[in-house]
Design a protein around this motif. Structure first.
Motif: not given
Length: 231
Positions: A135-144, A130-133, A226-231
């Motif tokens: 760090p936990a999801t940005r690497h995933l396809p739209p349907r996992w 639901e939220d690609r922006d 650092a791996d978690g960004g600031v989003q």
């Protein structure tokens, strides 16, 4: 508490307290899950099942991880210490059965975001990003496509949290929440950050590269590394 000798450069990595005490159902996957956190590469991990670990000062940890905990796992002093730690800016991560924990402590339900209700059998299904922006999801396809227990919760946390993943109940048997079925989310609590994922029932999950990246990204976000960004 067990702590391995730090790897080269570990002094620069955020420290995690990974807590796996259970007084209810105990997942066979806990050893694999702890090993996965130790090998994610981004954190210096301490593992404990001793409630006294949560009674001690937590300031030195970037995040506390409740990893498939179950039942009542904290003393009154531990509850007070954890609440103060998060309210003052600490990170908190819940994985899978963390939603089956501390039923007698109302604050914990608010901290985590939702409480476990039930689950169907362990089976393949699909999660929708639901939220690609994040760090936990940005690497995933739209349907996992994944295999898990597809936890139902007593109510949807939507509105109080930032929903990252939802379950597609048409992709498996026995879903009980309908169209709005969050599986992973994050939110700010006090000055702290909280990340939760309902996935992670079986040993095999912790060897899956996509799930490991999901854990790493969510934990890094909560820990403000650092791996978690600031989003």
């Amino acid at each position: 508490m067990t702590r391995r000798p730090p790897a080269p450069g570990a002094a620069d990595r955020p420290r995690l307290l990974v807590y796996t005490r259970t007084t209810g159902y105990r997942h066979d996957s806990i050893p694999d899950a702890v090993a996965a956190f130790r090998t994610l590469g981004a954190f210096d991990v301490e593992h404990s099942e001793d409630p006294a670990a949560l009674e001690a000062p937590l300031d030195g940890y970037a995040a506390v991880v409740f990893l498939s905990t179950s039942g009542e796992v904290l003393t009154p002093a531990g509850r007070a210490r954890l609440a103060r730690y998060v309210e003052e800016g600490g990170g908190f991560v819940g994985v899978h059965a963390a939603a089956c924990t501390e039923e007698d402590w109302p604050y914990y339900g608010t901290l985590l975001g939702a409480r476990f209700a039930r689950h169907p059998r362990h089976q393949p299904g699909s999660a929708v990003v639901e939220d690609r922006d994040h760090p936990a999801t940005r690497h995933l396809p739209p349907r996992w496509d994944f295999t898990d227990e597809w936890y139902d919760f007593r109510s949807s946390p939507r509105g109080a949290v930032r929903v990252l993943l939802t379950a597609d109940e048409t992709s498996y048997d026995g879903g009980g929440m309908g169209a709005d079925h969050p599986l992973a989310w994050c939110h700010e609590h006090g000055a702290g950050r909280v990340f939760y994922t309902a996935l992670g029932h079986a040993c095999e999950a912790y060897a899956d590269p996509a799930f490991r990246a999901h854990l790493r990204g969510g934990t890094a976000w909560a820990a403000r590394s650092a791996d978690g960004g600031v989003q």
